[in-house]
Design a protein around this motif. Structure first.
Motif, PDB file in Angstrom:
ATOM      1  N   ASP A 174     -18.487 -77.532  52.756  1.00  0.00           N
ATOM      2  CA  ASP A 174     -19.315 -77.549  53.960  1.00  0.00           C
ATOM      3  C   ASP A 174     -18.614 -77.716  55.072  1.00  0.00           C
ATOM      4  N   PHE A 175     -19.272 -78.105  56.819  1.00  0.00           N
ATOM      5  CA  PHE A 175     -18.490 -78.046  57.293  1.00  0.00           C
ATOM      6  C   PHE A 175     -19.849 -78.695  58.341  1.00  0.00           C
ATOM      7  N   PRO A 185     -13.912 -65.549  56.269  1.00  0.00           N
ATOM      8  CA  PRO A 185     -14.992 -65.863  56.326  1.00  0.00           C
ATOM      9  C   PRO A 185     -15.672 -64.806  55.564  1.00  0.00           C
ATOM     10  N   SER A 186     -17.016 -64.979  54.585  1.00  0.00           N
ATOM     11  CA  SER A 186     -18.632 -63.869  54.455  1.00  0.00           C
ATOM     12  C   SER A 186     -19.178 -63.072  55.480  1.00  0.00           C
ATOM     13  N   HIS A 187     -19.235 -62.303  55.195  1.00  0.00           N
ATOM     14  CA  HIS A 187     -20.148 -60.847  56.005  1.00  0.00           C
ATOM     15  C   HIS A 187     -21.505 -61.793  56.367  1.00  0.00           C
ATOM     16  N   PRO A 235     -19.868 -74.289  47.133  1.00  0.00           N
ATOM     17  CA  PRO A 235     -19.327 -73.330  48.362  1.00  0.00           C
ATOM     18  C   PRO A 235     -20.434 -72.688  48.065  1.00  0.00           C
ATOM     19  N   ILE A 236     -21.481 -72.170  47.427  1.00  0.00           N
ATOM     20  CA  ILE A 236     -22.640 -71.251  48.358  1.00  0.00           C
ATOM     21  C   ILE A 236     -23.350 -71.437  48.774  1.00  0.00           C
ATOM     22  N   PHE A 237     -23.856 -72.609  49.488  1.00  0.00           N
ATOM     23  CA  PHE A 237     -24.155 -73.633  49.874  1.00  0.00           C
ATOM     24  C   PHE A 237     -24.041 -73.301  51.829  1.00  0.00           C
ATOM     25  N   PRO A 238     -22.692 -72.897  52.183  1.00  0.00           N
ATOM     26  CA  PRO A 238     -22.887 -72.789  53.542  1.00  0.00           C
ATOM     27  C   PRO A 238     -23.416 -71.176  53.782  1.00  0.00           C
ATOM     28  N   GLN A 239     -23.078 -70.474  52.968  1.00  0.00           N
ATOM     29  CA  GLN A 239     -23.550 -68.727  53.082  1.00  0.00           C
ATOM     30  C   GLN A 239     -25.082 -69.056  52.758  1.00  0.00           C
ATOM     31  N   ALA A 270     -26.383 -70.079  56.786  1.00  0.00           N
ATOM     32  CA  ALA A 270     -25.897 -69.032  57.564  1.00  0.00           C
ATOM     33  C   ALA A 270     -26.823 -67.717  56.808  1.00  0.00           C
ATOM     34  N   PHE A 271     -26.884 -67.403  56.110  1.00  0.00           N
ATOM     35  CA  PHE A 271     -28.166 -66.253  55.399  1.00  0.00           C
ATOM     36  C   PHE A 271     -29.173 -66.449  55.912  1.00  0.00           C
ATOM     37  N   LYS A 272     -29.576 -67.595  55.465  1.00  0.00           N
ATOM     38  CA  LYS A 272     -31.037 -68.054  56.021  1.00  0.00           C
ATOM     39  C   LYS A 272     -31.274 -68.259  57.787  1.00  0.00           C
TER      40      LYS A 272
END
Lengths: 482, 282
Positions: free
Chosen positions: B51-52, B92-94, B112-116, B119-121
């Motif tokens: 997270d950041f 960064p993830s697409h 690490p899947i959390f920030p993705q 972002a997807f949401k």
């Protein structure tokens, strides 16, 4: 032929007392650790001249009125003048002359390929062994470090701010020149220590890391700020440096540093690695002191190094020092075409590195996921290629196997893509290196300059320093400061 | 130096740090990683950013103490500083609105899947999260996942909470029940391999995040190389995200064992020292 005629033939080399006939014909040898001792330690191989050696060697310089050594030096050191100062015993003066052109004499005296640069031009060398310019440079550089002579020029701030990306030889040189001119200079370094290839690439036994850090401290004393752990293109982009962080110009000296593999079968096997990885683990992370240092290096007993440049020699000689039983250099051309400095090649031979000339690997074979055998083919030299060197051609049916448990690729490097990916408007050539104006080193992005391996591809420390120096001049005129 | 502003212990071997680095917090994007070196003699260790927070100027990482360095790192307290902290690294993830996205996190991969997921949401996707742990006491971030998931499925290996078994069981069920446009799987290599095997017959694109052995993390050493679609790629600069159906997982699992004997030796020495410290109180 009478002596005076010979002197004329050699371009007026006769000074008042010395002639080519009166000087010591051979170079003053440099004390070295014996091969059988040094191959078991990481201490420096060449121990350096003492005062008496330096005095002897400096007397061999004929003080040519039209010296050919100077044009051979990529940074244009006034070589006869510094040698004269050594001869006069005024080592501090010699240091001042050296640092006028080269901030890092203790480093360049050790790692420059003098035999193809200054010493190749040396007029004494036309008849006798050339003057050992590099050894004298190192002598003076070491003397300065030992006595903590630091030539900090008086600096008048000019209000301009320049970012330097990468703290290798190009970046350090550029930073020094800009700081002297009064610019506020910030160097951004990706790794955790500054120095670039001088720290991660060149091993301790050839360039003690303490010397590199001492030379870098001189820069700090000049007011240059060094920020480690900061990867430009990731934490800040180049456009951000200019538009958001207030820099008036940027110099990119990131090095090439992206390892090349050959694409032969078996390269993913364990025990196969790039020289960059091997050297970084050993030099930067001090894997040779495992387990005191936590970073290991995976090396077995029979090590093959592919390639024959200085990096290949460094990797082979580190492997010996880490305890390998057999270390092979596998090179597709012959000794004559080898790009390594002659001194490195000889040191490697003395230490017991075994050379497989005219040999190219065709496949790596594994057992249980680890490399076990290297399949090679013998080569012969055909017609000259674009580089002017004779092209090696495989000899059909000459395949043979070499038992190895470690294979290190030392085939040069490619451009690292990080800066290019994040700097729109920066033109690259077809190999991914940054295109620059050859006089100013300015890129297609106004205010952004580049130099060193990221422009030329893998080259030498001193060429990178030359580029850093040209770029500093280019930046100063871009900022209308000269 | 980079101070640890918050530490949270999830289990005897799992912990979270929030580390202060305002520049990195501003630059970081989902899917990126960083390198940490906790002391002068330490290794450079790659960690995926969990997270950041730009406002606070902090970066969050979740670490599993499995080797000598990570166990030493677990002893760090709030207020202690890290010697080196480098990033954000990797591409960064697409993220865009694909439709329905399934996020699968296994063990430490949950962080690490959390920030993705977020972002997807935020990009408008319907999000289904499947997160798996060994047992109930190892579960973390249930609330964070619930906030950004349209559906959240938790599995435990021992059945002490949620669904008993591996994350791949609910993954398969979801794929059979509804149309999924993208699967993102992060966790141990074997889990990402099995997830990719499960999604392949459904023809659903599956992105995995590879955290292979690295030294510099910037493309210099080539240690992290991995075969993807028959080509050599560097996880640090070409990734860390790759198409799971193209990754040669067996080769990568073999490569992850390169330093096994060194890791074992390091840990043995460390444990020996710890025992001496306890015994003699030094």
């Amino acid at each position: 032929m009478p002596a005076h005629e010979e002197a004329r033939d050699l371009g007026g080399i006769m000074s008042e007392k010395k002639t080519i006939k009166t000087i010591q014909p051979t170079r003053t040898p440099i004390p070295e650790q014996p091969a059988e001792v040094r191959r078991t330690n990481f201490e420096e191989v060449a121990l350096g001249y003492r005062d008496a050696h330096a005095a002897d060697e400096s007397r061999r310089c004929l003080q040519c009125p039209k010296p050919l050594c100077v044009p051979g030096c990529p940074v244009g050191i006034d070589i006869p003048a510094f040698i004269k100062a050594v001869e006069e015993g005024d080592f501090k003066k010699a240091y001042v002359i050296l640092t006028d052109a080269n901030l890092l004499p203790a480093i360049c005296g050790r790692v420059c390929p003098q035999e193809t640069q200054c010493e190749a031009g040396c007029i004494v060398g036309k008849k006798l062994e050339p003057v050992a310019i590099g050894r004298l440079e190192r002598f003076v550089g070491d003397m300065a470090l030992k006595n903590r002579w630091v030539e900090i020029p008086r600096i008048t701030p000019n209000g301009k701010k320049v970012a330097i990306v990468g703290s290798g030889p190009a970046g350090l040189t550029c930073a020094a020149d800009l700081a002297k001119a009064g610019c506020e200079v910030v160097i951004y370094e990706a790794l955790h220590v500054p120095g670039g290839v001088l720290m991660y690439g060149i091993p301790e036994f050839r360039l003690p890391k303490e010397i590199v850090q001492q030379e870098i401290d001189t820069l700090r004393k000049m007011g240059v700020k060094i920020e480690v752990d900061r990867i430009i293109g990731k934490i800040f982009t180049i456009p951000e440096l200019i538009h958001e962080r207030g820099f008036d110009a940027v110099f990119v000296g990131t090095g090439a540093g992206f390892p090349k593999f050959m694409g032969i079968p078996g390269e993913s096997l364990n025990g196969v690695l790039s020289s960059n990885e091997f050297l970084t683990r050993a030099n930067l992370m001090k894997a040779y002191e495992f387990p005191k240092y936590d970073t290991p290096v995976d090396m077995g007993e029979n090590v093959a190094v592919i390639g024959c440049g200085n990096t290949a020699m460094d990797a082979a000689r580190i492997a010996l020092r880490l305890g390998a039983k057999n270390v092979y250099i596998v090179y597709r051309r012959s000794e004559k075409e080898s790009p390594a400095r002659i001194e490195e090649l000889h040191h490697a031979m003395e230490e017991g590195v075994q050379f497989h000339w005219l040999t190219a690997p065709v496949a790596l074979h594994g057992e249980n996921g680890w490399v076990a055998r290297m399949e090679n083919i013998k080569m012969e030299l055909g017609e000259p290629d674009d580089s002017g060197r004779r092209r090696p051609v495989p000899k059909e049916g000459s395949n043979y196997f070499l038992d190895v448990d470690t294979v290190i690729y030392a085939l040069g490097t490619k451009a690292n893509p990080i800066i290019a990916q994040t700097t729109p408007g920066l033109n690259l050539n077809k190999w991914g290196y940054i295109e620059v104006d050859s006089d100013t080193q300015m890129t297609s992005y106004p205010g952004v300059f580049a130099g060193g391996d990221i422009v030329t591809g893998s080259a030498t420390v001193i060429l990178a320093m030359g580029a850093g120096r040209r770029a500093a001049a280019g930046i100063l005129s871009y900022l209308k400061l000269n | 130096m980079y101070p640890i502003v918050r530490k949270e212990v999830f289990s005897p071997v799992t912990f979270l740090w929030e580390v202060r680095d305002p520049d990195m917090a501003k630059a970081a994007k989902p899917g990126q990683f960083l390198m940490v070196r906790h002391k002068e003699t330490g290794e450079r260790i790659p960690l995926t950013i969990a997270d950041f927070d730009m406002e606070q100027g902090t970066i969050t990482v979740v670490i599993q103490a499995v080797g000598k360095d990570t166990r030493e790192m677990m002893e760090f307290k709030e207020g202690d500083s890290l010697l080196n902290f480098v990033g954000p690294l990797g591409i960064p993830s697409h993220v865009e609105n694909f439709g329905t996205v399934v996020m699968v996190g296994g063990g430490l991969g949950v962080a690490p899947i959390f920030p993705q997921l977020r972002a997807f949401k935020e990009a408008g996707n319907k999000t289904i999260s499947i997160i798996g742990f060994r047992s109930r006491d190892l579960i973390f971030w249930e609330d964070k996942f619930r906030k950004y998931s349209d559906e959240l499925i938790i599995t435990t290996d021992d059945g002490s909470f949620g669904e008993k078994g591996l994350v791949t069981n609910p993954l398969k069920r979801v794929l059979e029940e509804i149309k999924v446009d993208l699967v993102v799987a992060i966790g141990p290599l074997i889990m990402m391999k099995v997830c990719s095997d499960v999604t392949k017959p459904f023809g659903v694109k599956t992105i995995v995040s590879l955290n292979s052995i690295m030294v510099d993390g910037t493309g210099m050493c080539g240690s992290c190389r991995v075969t993807v679609g028959g080509e050599m790629k560097f996880a640090c600069v070409d990734g860390p995200d790759f198409d799971g159906h193209q990754v040669d997982f067996d080769e990568l699992m073999m490569r992850q064992r390169r330093f096994e004997k060194f890791e074992k030796k390091s840990l043995e020495l460390y444990e020996h020292e710890c025992q001496l410290t306890k015994k003699h109180g030094i």
